[in-house]
Design a protein around this motif. Structure first.
Motif, PDB file in Angstrom:
ATOM      1  N   TRP A 336       0.482   6.250 -31.420  1.00  0.00           N
ATOM      2  CA  TRP A 336      -0.517   7.041 -30.903  1.00  0.00           C
ATOM      3  C   TRP A 336       0.325   8.181 -30.303  1.00  0.00           C
ATOM      4  O   TRP A 336      -0.191   9.340 -30.327  1.00  0.00           O
ATOM      5  CB  TRP A 336      -1.128   6.273 -29.688  1.00  0.00           C
ATOM      6  N   SER A 340       0.091  11.945 -32.177  1.00  0.00           N
ATOM      7  CA  SER A 340      -0.444  13.243 -31.194  1.00  0.00           C
ATOM      8  C   SER A 340       0.344  14.487 -31.320  1.00  0.00           C
ATOM      9  O   SER A 340      -0.118  15.551 -31.312  1.00  0.00           O
ATOM     10  CB  SER A 340      -0.555  12.724 -29.825  1.00  0.00           C
ATOM     11  N   MET A 436      -5.166   7.708 -32.041  1.00  0.00           N
ATOM     12  CA  MET A 436      -5.966   7.313 -31.010  1.00  0.00           C
ATOM     13  C   MET A 436      -6.640   6.090 -31.456  1.00  0.00           C
ATOM     14  O   MET A 436      -7.018   4.954 -30.689  1.00  0.00           O
ATOM     15  CB  MET A 436      -7.114   8.337 -30.610  1.00  0.00           C
ATOM     16  N   VAL A 440      -5.758   2.760 -29.237  1.00  0.00           N
ATOM     17  CA  VAL A 440      -6.559   2.038 -28.155  1.00  0.00           C
ATOM     18  C   VAL A 440      -7.162   0.843 -28.595  1.00  0.00           C
ATOM     19  O   VAL A 440      -7.358  -0.322 -28.010  1.00  0.00           O
ATOM     20  CB  VAL A 440      -7.762   3.037 -27.968  1.00  0.00           C
TER      21      VAL A 440
END
Length: 479
Positions: A336, A340, A436, A440
């Motif tokens: 993640w 990003s 993401m 998650v």
């Protein structure tokens, strides 16, 4: 009678071959030799995978192709990869990892060589479809093989090292293209000749690479695999002294492909497929199109190849960078963070007018994309049990390749309709969504045995259950 009972108890208590392999404190000399072969197989895979990206500007010029035509040719490989990934995983689970890897290597090498003799867009498209099938079949099964043949506490670093060796194929192909393509209008054909070199490593692997121990044990061939494990144990004893007691990792049962969509694994299958869909758009939208986009953005073909060759030098350090923390910090969280950062850098790359910023951001993107790839290559085979590892990894990789197939048309359409900068908005958005998704919804895998991961359906439930039971190293079977 008691003697018979004691004998039966002894047989039941005997540790599995998988547990005996997992207890090895480090890679043995034999495993290091396997690693050299696996890295070499990956090197030619990565070289061939990137071959058309470097050939595309020259092919376009010689055959007077449009950006849309280049999109079709780029997408052709991904369609082949979908077929190869799905078929390769199925074959590996039924007929073994070793021969699927070797057969796929022979397959893609043959059709890469055929690309060198293409006379037009139609036959080159067909050859790239067939090449892509072999490339992805090989790499999907190789990931499963690495996960199964090395100790669990080394899986991430071994995958990262294998990838690092393989990624040397990118600068190899880039610099070969830089010096060969300018020598003549048809010199691009030599790129595909180089890509066919994997056949040499495939031949060596016939004699030097054993079948996966876990696969053999799962398919009732433990007697054939036992000498391999015994040899590794002898080497480990001579190097490290006494070995720890094996920790049993659970029984291995026959697989049903439908299990991928059953209660226990549907979430993993969907999350991995969505993750790889976004990754295909972002990763290949950047790497596969960059030489062509830079030419259309005003650079000469020679300048574009020089620039992309410089960027390719960051690929190997990117995979090695993952070595520092891939087995230390949780993989899904790190993915993640990494993706990003890549998303932000892609926006910088697409909108900057500074040559220095362009080079710096391009190098960082290339480095971190390959750092993330090391994490993905480690994570994917971990989330499926041995009996489904080839099929599961192959299926979700196949979905990602279908996304890659569509991304060729997507990037061509975005560029034609909205321009150069818009392409990098799309790729940045895809990378952000990829990170993401796994961050998650992904599984917790770092420093857990493959069997522990396989018997846990939800990472949060796993943590809570283990805390309640006062345990730190056992997985909770799904209810």
């Amino acid at each position: 009678m008691a003697s018979t009972a004691d004998s039966a108890t002894s047989r039941v208590a005997e540790p599995s071959l998988a547990a005996r392999m997992s207890r090895l404190p480090s890679a043995t000399p034999t495993q290091r030799r396997w690693l050299v072969l696996l890295g070499a197989l990956m090197l030619f895979d990565q070289a061939d995978l990137n071959a058309f990206a470097y050939a595309a500007p020259a092919v376009r010029a010689q055959w007077d192709l449009s950006v849309g035509d280049i999109g079709i040719l780029t997408s052709a490989s991904f369609f082949g990869m979908f077929v190869g990934s799905t078929a390769g995983g199925w074959l590996a689970d039924r007929y073994g990892r070793k021969w699927t890897i070797i057969g796929a290597t022979f397959w893609y090498s043959a059709f890469s060589l055929a690309c060198a003799f293409a006379v037009g867009m139609v036959d080159l498209t067909i050859y790239r479809v067939l090449t892509g099938a072999g490339l992805q079949a090989m790499v999907a099964v190789l990931l499963a093989y690495v996960a199964e043949m090395f100790p669990r506490h080394l899986r991430g670093r071994i995958q990262a090292l294998t990838l690092a060796v393989g990624l040397a194929g990118i600068p190899l192909m880039a610099w070969f293209s830089r010096f060969v393509i300018p020598t003549g209008p048809s010199a691009w054909r030599w790129i595909f000749v180089l890509g066919a070199g994997g056949v040499v490593i495939g031949i060596v692997s016939i004699w030097k690479l054993p079948e996966s121990v876990r696969w053999q044990e799962a398919n009732g061939r433990g007697a054939s695999a036992a000498p391999i494990v015994e040899k590794l144990e002898r080497e480990a004893l001579s190097l490290f002294g006494a070995l720890p007691e094996p920790e049993e990792e659970g029984p291995i049962v026959k697989a049903r492909t439908s299990e991928l969509f059953g209660r226990a694994y549907i979430r993993r299958t969907l999350v991995a497929a969505v993750m790889l869909t976004f990754l295909a758009v972002g990763f290949y939208g950047f790497n596969s199109w960059l030489p062509t986009l830079l030419v259309d953005h005003g650079l000469s073909a020679s300048q574009s190849l020089t620039y992309t060759s410089i960027l390719s030098l960051a690929a190997v350090p990117g995979a090695l960078f993952a070595w520092l923390f891939i087995d230390r910090w949780e993989r899904r969280r790190m993915l993640w963070i990494i993706e990003s950062i890549v998303a932000v850098l892609m926006l910088v790359f697409g909108f900057t007018n500074s040559a220095v910023v362009l080079v710096a951001s391009g190098l960082l993107i290339t480095l971190l994309l390959q750092t993330g790839t090391a994490f993905v290559f480690t994570y994917l085979p971990e989330i499926f049990p041995t009996r489904l590892r080839g099929t599961g990894t192959g299926f979700v990789n196949g979905i990602g390749r279908i996304a890659g197939f569509g991304s060729g048309f997507l990037i061509a359409g975005v560029y034609a309709g909205l321009g150069y900068a818009a392409v990098f908005i799309v790729t940045a958005g895809a990378m952000a969504l990829m990170g993401m998704t796994v961050g998650v919804f992904g599984e917790r895998t770092t420093n857990r045995s493959l069997e522990q991961i396989a018997t846990t359906t939800d990472p949060t439930e796993d943590v809570q259950a283990r805390k309640a039971a006062g345990r730190t190293d056992e997985a909770v079977s799904p209810a």
